[in-house]
Design an enzyme around this catalytic site. Structure first.
Site, PDB file in Angstrom:
ATOM      1  N   SER A  52       0.858  -1.193   0.000  1.00 45.17           N
ATOM      2  CA  SER A  52       0.000   0.000   0.000  1.00 45.17           C
ATOM      3  C   SER A  52       0.892   1.241   0.000  1.00 45.17           C
ATOM      4  O   SER A  52       2.114   1.142   0.201  1.00 45.17           O
ATOM      5  CB  SER A  52      -0.869   0.003   1.258  1.00 45.17           C
ATOM      6  OG  SER A  52      -0.037   0.165   2.400  1.00 45.17           O
TER       7      SER A  52
ATOM      8  N   HIS B  47     -11.626  -7.216  -1.956  1.00 42.43           N
ATOM      9  CA  HIS B  47     -10.826  -6.594  -0.884  1.00 42.43           C
ATOM     10  C   HIS B  47     -11.472  -6.913   0.462  1.00 42.43           C
ATOM     11  O   HIS B  47     -12.590  -7.425   0.517  1.00 42.43           O
ATOM     12  CB  HIS B  47     -10.803  -5.067  -1.065  1.00 42.43           C
ATOM     13  CG  HIS B  47      -9.840  -4.617  -2.112  1.00 42.43           C
ATOM     14  ND1 HIS B  47      -8.719  -3.878  -1.826  1.00 42.43           N
ATOM     15  CD2 HIS B  47      -9.829  -4.822  -3.453  1.00 42.43           C
ATOM     16  CE1 HIS B  47      -8.067  -3.649  -2.955  1.00 42.43           C
ATOM     17  NE2 HIS B  47      -8.723  -4.205  -3.952  1.00 42.43           N
ATOM     18  N   GLY B  48     -10.768  -6.570   1.521  1.00 46.22           N
ATOM     19  CA  GLY B  48     -11.336  -6.719   2.865  1.00 46.22           C
ATOM     20  C   GLY B  48     -11.748  -8.144   3.164  1.00 46.22           C
ATOM     21  O   GLY B  48     -12.783  -8.383   3.773  1.00 46.22           O
TER      22      GLY B  48
ATOM     23  N   ASP C  31      -1.227  -1.634  -3.898  1.00 49.77           N
ATOM     24  CA  ASP C  31      -2.562  -1.754  -3.324  1.00 49.77           C
ATOM     25  C   ASP C  31      -3.136  -0.352  -3.068  1.00 49.77           C
ATOM     26  O   ASP C  31      -2.465   0.489  -2.454  1.00 49.77           O
ATOM     27  CB  ASP C  31      -2.431  -2.535  -2.001  1.00 49.77           C
ATOM     28  CG  ASP C  31      -3.771  -2.944  -1.428  1.00 49.77           C
ATOM     29  OD1 ASP C  31      -4.723  -3.125  -2.187  1.00 49.77           O
ATOM     30  OD2 ASP C  31      -3.848  -3.089  -0.178  1.00 49.77           O
ATOM     31  N   HIS C  32      -4.326  -0.101  -3.527  1.00 49.50           N
ATOM     32  CA  HIS C  32      -5.004   1.186  -3.303  1.00 49.50           C
ATOM     33  C   HIS C  32      -4.169   2.401  -3.695  1.00 49.50           C
ATOM     34  O   HIS C  32      -3.980   3.327  -2.894  1.00 49.50           O
ATOM     35  CB  HIS C  32      -5.446   1.327  -1.838  1.00 49.50           C
ATOM     36  CG  HIS C  32      -6.498   0.350  -1.443  1.00 49.50           C
ATOM     37  ND1 HIS C  32      -7.813   0.462  -1.809  1.00 49.50           N
ATOM     38  CD2 HIS C  32      -6.414  -0.796  -0.727  1.00 49.50           C
ATOM     39  CE1 HIS C  32      -8.500  -0.560  -1.333  1.00 49.50           C
ATOM     40  NE2 HIS C  32      -7.685  -1.354  -0.685  1.00 49.50           N
TER      41      HIS C  32
ATOM     42  N   GLU D 288     -11.502   0.120  -8.913  1.00 50.85           N
ATOM     43  CA  GLU D 288     -12.580  -0.235  -7.978  1.00 50.85           C
ATOM     44  C   GLU D 288     -13.845   0.568  -8.258  1.00 50.85           C
ATOM     45  O   GLU D 288     -13.796   1.751  -8.557  1.00 50.85           O
ATOM     46  CB  GLU D 288     -12.101   0.015  -6.535  1.00 50.85           C
ATOM     47  CG  GLU D 288     -13.160  -0.296  -5.486  1.00 50.85           C
ATOM     48  CD  GLU D 288     -12.620  -0.271  -4.046  1.00 50.85           C
ATOM     49  OE1 GLU D 288     -11.435  -0.619  -3.844  1.00 50.85           O
ATOM     50  OE2 GLU D 288     -13.375   0.102  -3.136  1.00 50.85           O
TER      51      GLU D 288
ATOM     52  N   SER E  31     -10.194 -10.622   4.926  1.00 49.70           N
ATOM     53  CA  SER E  31      -9.648 -11.366   6.071  1.00 49.70           C
ATOM     54  C   SER E  31     -10.773 -12.077   6.813  1.00 49.70           C
ATOM     55  O   SER E  31     -11.895 -11.571   6.893  1.00 49.70           O
ATOM     56  CB  SER E  31      -8.915 -10.411   7.020  1.00 49.70           C
ATOM     57  OG  SER E  31      -7.589 -10.205   6.573  1.00 49.70           O
TER      58      SER E  31
ATOM     59  N   SER F 270      -5.272  -7.920   7.268  1.00 46.08           N
ATOM     60  CA  SER F 270      -5.544  -7.943   8.717  1.00 46.08           C
ATOM     61  C   SER F 270      -5.180  -9.275   9.368  1.00 46.08           C
ATOM     62  O   SER F 270      -4.649  -9.304  10.485  1.00 46.08           O
ATOM     63  CB  SER F 270      -7.021  -7.635   8.982  1.00 46.08           C
ATOM     64  OG  SER F 270      -7.317  -6.336   8.542  1.00 46.08           O
TER      65      SER F 270
HETATM   66  P1  13P Z   1      -8.360  -6.970   5.207  1.00 43.14           P
HETATM   67  O1  13P Z   1      -8.337  -5.788   6.105  1.00 43.14           O
HETATM   68  O2  13P Z   1      -9.650  -7.710   5.303  1.00 43.14           O
HETATM   69  O3  13P Z   1      -7.201  -7.894   5.402  1.00 43.14           O
HETATM   70  O4  13P Z   1      -8.296  -6.433   3.689  1.00 43.14           O
HETATM   71  C1  13P Z   1      -7.061  -6.144   3.087  1.00 43.14           C
HETATM   72  C2  13P Z   1      -7.230  -5.449   1.784  1.00 43.14           C
HETATM   73  O5  13P Z   1      -8.284  -5.372   1.190  1.00 43.14           O
HETATM   74  C3  13P Z   1      -6.026  -4.831   1.213  1.00 43.14           C
HETATM   75  O6  13P Z   1      -6.311  -4.114   0.058  1.00 43.14           O
HETATM   76  O1  G3H Z   2      -6.513  -2.059   2.211  1.00 46.93           O
HETATM   77  C1  G3H Z   2      -5.808  -1.742   3.158  1.00 46.93           C
HETATM   78  C2  G3H Z   2      -4.649  -2.568   3.552  1.00 46.93           C
HETATM   79  O2  G3H Z   2      -4.945  -3.280   4.718  1.00 46.93           O
HETATM   80  C3  G3H Z   2      -3.427  -1.720   3.698  1.00 46.93           C
HETATM   81  O3  G3H Z   2      -3.426  -1.034   4.880  1.00 46.93           O
HETATM   82  O4  G3H Z   2      -2.847   1.275   4.160  1.00 46.93           O
HETATM   83  O5  G3H Z   2      -2.528   0.554   6.544  1.00 46.93           O
HETATM   84  O6  G3H Z   2      -1.043  -0.317   4.741  1.00 46.93           O
HETATM   85  P1  G3H Z   2      -2.397   0.219   5.099  1.00 46.93           P
HETATM   86 ZN    ZN Z   3      -8.217  -3.172   0.051  1.00 43.03          ZN
END
Ligand code: 13P
Ligand code: G3H
Ligand code: ZN
Length: 312
Positions: free
Chosen positions: A50, A214-215, A83-84, A135, A217, A260
């Site tokens: 990220s 995403h998300g 990522d993002h 996204e 976990s 996470s």
């Molecule tokens: P979690 O917080 O569910 O692990 O998601 C991570 C994520 O989407 C990173 O882009």
């Molecule tokens: O999508 C979010 C990821 O968990 C990355 O988190 O921006 O704190 O590194 P971060």
């Molecule tokens: Zn994400």
């Protein structure tokens, strides 16, 4: 083997009814834990950084850690993904520095603006052999400095996806169907349920197109318990049930993002070691336990949830 893009990986995953794990990396032990697991199980893997990870570790260090993983894991394909990505400049910097995949996340912008920014990134990336994820829809939770409240989150609108994909030329699409970032995804007492009906509608509009979750976990309770039993305080941490992630992996979802869970495993390892062995002050003593937890979690995901073991 050099870094690869996710293009072929997603094609195989789509047709094979499994998903590729995309794991967030922030330091050496996390990179090692993830890639040792993937190498042992002969699974392709995506390492993603990220903007926060790049700020924390420094882009050059991250890049070199991933290069080292490529050397150490000769039997598997590895993707280096942003990522993002918050803007064009961040994506450009990653593309110029060897990433094989970037995400431009303009999902908080109006539809046409999201298309415009995404298209600009796609044009720059494709000219250099790099693939792009974008996204549509908004996940609740915290990414870097952006905190989307549950009220402001919104599901992806299936009627928008076809136009978005056609106008941007993007390679994969992250959607919002009820997941969120972080360890608190559902209210206690409610039944966690992803909106597979929305996913089905999306797939109908863009058949064969790789979808990203995403998300994702699952917030394993054994690690939450270790943390809480050793001085931590995580109250009502709830993740996505694994059977729903398995269902997603069998569908058009080709990439499943996990951060996470690795954080939980890492923290549990350190907390447990600190309390059980208070005489340890060599960082290697507790970081190796944290790293082993990351490896164990990733092995479980690959083998029992994503279905990508042996897919090399
Ligand atoms: P979690 O917080 O569910 O692990 O998601 C991570 C994520 O989407 C990173 O882009
Ligand atoms: O999508 C979010 C990821 O968990 C990355 O988190 O921006 O704190 O590194 P971060
Ligand atoms: Zn994400």
């Amino acid at each position: 083997m050099a870094l690869v893009t996710s293009k072929e990986m997603f094609e195989k995953a789509y047709n094979g009814g499994y998903a590729i794990g995309a794991f967030n990396v922030n330091n050496m032990e996390i990179v090692q834990g993830i890639t040792e697991a993937a190498q042992e199980l002969k699974s392709p893997v995506i390492l993603q950084a990220s903007a926060g990870a790049r700020k924390y570790a420094n882009p050059s260090y991250l890049r070199k850690l991933v290069e080292a993983a490529v050397i150490e894991c000769p039997d598997i394909d590895i993707v280096m993904h942003l990522d993002h990505g918050p803007d064009f400049e961040t994506c450009k910097s990653c593309i110029d520095n060897g990433f094989t995949s970037v995400m431009i996340d303009a999902s908080s912008k109006p539809f046409d603006e999201n298309i415009e920014i995404t298209k600009k990134v796609v044009e720059y990336a494709h000219a250099r052999g790099v693939v792009v994820e974008a996204e549509l829809g908004a996940l609740a939770g915290i990414e870097d400095d952006v905190n989307v409240s549950a009220e402001d989150s919104s599901y992806t609108r299936p009627e928008e996806v076809e136009e978005f994909v056609a106008r941007t030329g993007v390679d994969s699409l992250a959607i919002a169907i009820g997941t969120s970032h972080g360890a608190y995804k559902f209210k206690p007492g409610t039944k966690p349920q992803l909106r597979f009906d929305i996913l089905d509608e999306i797939v109908e509009k863009i058949p064969g197109f790789p979808i990203v979750l995403h998300g994702a976990s699952s917030v394993p309770q054994e690690y939450v318990k270790i943390i809480n039993d050793h001085g931590g305080k995580l109250v009502d941490a709830i993740g996505v049930p694994e059977d729903q992630l398995r269902q997603a992996a069998r569908s058009a979802v080709c990439k499943i993002n996990v951060d996470s869970d690795l954080r939980l495993g890492f923290t549990a390892g350190i907390r447990e070691t600190f309390e059980n062995s208070p005489e340890i002050f060599d960082p290697r003593g507790y970081l190796k336990v944290a790293r082993a937890n990351v490896k164990k979690i990733v092995m479980h995901k690959i083998q029992d949830v994503l279905g990508s073991a042996g897919k090399m």
